[in-house]
Design an enzyme around this catalytic site. Structure first.
Site, PDB file in Angstrom:
ATOM      1  N   TYR A  53       0.813  -1.212   0.000  1.00  0.00           N
ATOM      2  CA  TYR A  53       0.000   0.000   0.000  1.00  0.00           C
ATOM      3  C   TYR A  53       0.852   1.270   0.000  1.00  0.00           C
ATOM      4  CZ  TYR A  53      -4.064  -2.925   1.135  1.00  0.00           C
ATOM      5  OH  TYR A  53      -5.064  -3.860   1.108  1.00  0.00           O
ATOM      6  N   LYS A  60       3.587 -15.298   2.513  1.00  0.00           N
ATOM      7  CA  LYS A  60       3.560 -16.084   1.268  1.00  0.00           C
ATOM      8  C   LYS A  60       5.001 -16.359   0.854  1.00  0.00           C
ATOM      9  CE  LYS A  60       1.056 -18.017  -2.007  1.00  0.00           C
ATOM     10  NZ  LYS A  60       0.561 -19.385  -1.753  1.00  0.00           N
ATOM     11  N   ASP A  79      -2.877 -18.215   1.885  1.00  0.00           N
ATOM     12  CA  ASP A  79      -4.011 -18.898   1.270  1.00  0.00           C
ATOM     13  C   ASP A  79      -4.551 -19.981   2.191  1.00  0.00           C
ATOM     14  OD1 ASP A  79      -1.539 -20.081   0.846  1.00  0.00           O
ATOM     15  OD2 ASP A  79      -1.929 -20.632  -1.237  1.00  0.00           O
ATOM     16  N   ASP A 128      -5.425  -6.912   5.787  1.00  0.00           N
ATOM     17  CA  ASP A 128      -6.649  -6.282   5.297  1.00  0.00           C
ATOM     18  C   ASP A 128      -7.643  -7.341   4.837  1.00  0.00           C
ATOM     19  OD1 ASP A 128      -8.490  -4.464   4.352  1.00  0.00           O
ATOM     20  OD2 ASP A 128      -7.174  -3.560   2.864  1.00  0.00           O
ATOM     21  N   ASP A 163     -11.230  -9.060   7.051  1.00  0.00           N
ATOM     22  CA  ASP A 163     -12.572  -9.003   6.470  1.00  0.00           C
ATOM     23  C   ASP A 163     -13.163 -10.401   6.351  1.00  0.00           C
ATOM     24  OD1 ASP A 163     -12.165  -6.300   6.278  1.00  0.00           O
ATOM     25  OD2 ASP A 163     -12.794  -6.148   4.187  1.00  0.00           O
TER      26      ASP A 163
END
Length: 381
Positions: free
Chosen positions: A144, A195, A228, A252, A256
């Protein structure tokens, strides 16, 4: 209890922000009046309305107030009116700018299931039992904020968009240390999410988190998980987690996803915290996770509980009033047990109430529960 008056700044912002902030403000005023919380409260302009009135998304007076605040309660940002503002002005006053300016490196999102809301979740009841975890998200690094970024036209006429994922060892260790310290206050377990199988930044993340644990936090259990797999585990068996720590974009997304364990994104509070300064004070922004929700803005149907529970986090972490935080969280639970439901957590057998009515329900429970809470406190002493 601290005697100094704490400076609380309200930024309602865009979309449903003003609606949910109005209810959090009512609860804060109740705490000041009935519980003696030593706070002064000021509201400042921010967002699309601020730009319309002043020509700035983040007016200078607002930015100065944020620097001086002991706690900031934030509503929401974004939506069609915000998107219509010139990009350079949006970026100059964006929430990302606020986070970077105040060094809000650690975002804390508690995920705690409430039995009264099991039916509002898409997950089975047996999966929801015992879920009590905290997602710690690194907030001012990663993709970001990474440079270079942009959209360019290639020689063959195609357009290419690009962003840069980048972390330094100090950025990783700072948020990992925060997560390990949180785990020491809980069940003593941290799961670090990355990851590393395909991303060099993920390899560095994993190595630095492990090295910090081995050097300073050997009493904390550490596991590593690919993002994942973590997304799947959050909906398969969320009760397995205690503290999750991860980077900006993964945090983020995962938080959610985890919201469905609580029945709705509208239920989730968060705290964004800066480094401890002299006297232990941190810059801190408390906000619901749900965003501006422009499709329902102005209809009076938003769920204010994420904002109200964010206030509970502020009471505990910035205002030095953990008993009042417990009281408020208990009042929210009691309101839900009594059947208070906004449209996002509706059940067939229960009437749907408005944003304002949900605030009323929490305030009623505070009035009702407070004497019993006081009696329990006296019995403990």
């Amino acid at each position: 209890m601290p005697s100094k008056k704490m400076n609380v700044v309200l930024l309602p912002g865009d979309g449903i922000g003003p609606e949910v902030m109005a209810e959090a403000s009512r609860v804060l005023n109740w705490m000041i009046e009935h519980r003696g919380v030593p706070a002064t409260v000021q509201e400042f302009q921010y967002g699309a309305e601020a730009y319309r009135l002043t020509g700035a998304v983040l007016p200078p007076a607002t930015e100065k107030a944020l620097q001086e605040a002991d706690a900031i309660l934030f509503g929401a940002t974004g939506g069609p009116e915000f998107d219509a503002i010139p990009k350079v002005e949006r970026r100059r006053g964006s929430l990302l700018h606020i986070r970077r300016t105040l060094e809000l490196y650690a975002n804390v999102r508690p995920i705690v299931t409430i039995p009264a809301l099991y039916e509002a979740s898409s997950l089975k009841n047996r999966v929801l039992q015992g879920v009590d975890m905290v997602i710690v998200r690194e907030l001012i690094g990663g993709i970001y904020f990474g440079e270079p970024r942009g959209i360019e036209t290639l020689p063959d006429g195609q357009r290419r968009g690009f962003n840069t994922q980048t972390y330094t060892s100090s950025e990783i260790r700072r948020v990992a240390r925060f997560a390990f310290e949180q785990a020491r206050l809980r069940k003593g377990r941290v799961c670090s999410v990355d990851k590393a199988n395909v991303m060099e930044s993920g390899v560095l993340w994993r190595e630095e988190v492990q090295a910090l644990r081995d050097a300073e936090f050997q009493d904390v259990e550490l596991t590593h998980m690919y993002v994942d797999n973590c997304a799947m585990q959050i909906v398969r068996a969320p009760a397995q987690f205690d503290v999750l720590v991860t980077d900006n974009i993964f945090g983020d997304i995962l938080s959610d996803c985890a919201a469905m364990a609580c029945g709705s994104l509208g239920m989730l509070p968060s705290a964004s915290l800066g480094p401890a300064r002299e006297g232990g004070r941190r810059s801190a922004v408390y906000e619901p996770v749900h965003g501006s929700a422009p499709d329902i803005a102005g209809k009076g149907i938003a769920n204010p509980l994420g904002a109200i529970l964010s206030l509970a986090m502020a009471l505990r972490l910035s205002l030095g009033r953990p008993s009042e935080a417990d009281l408020l969280e208990g009042a929210v639970g009691a309101a839900l047990d009594a059947g208070a439901r906004t449209s996002d957590i509706r059940e067939e057998r229960l009437p749907v109430i408005s944003c304002r009515q949900m605030g009323d329900a929490v305030l009623r429970e505070l009035d009702r529960v407070e004497p019993r809470f006081e009696a329990r406190a006296e019995a403990r002493t």
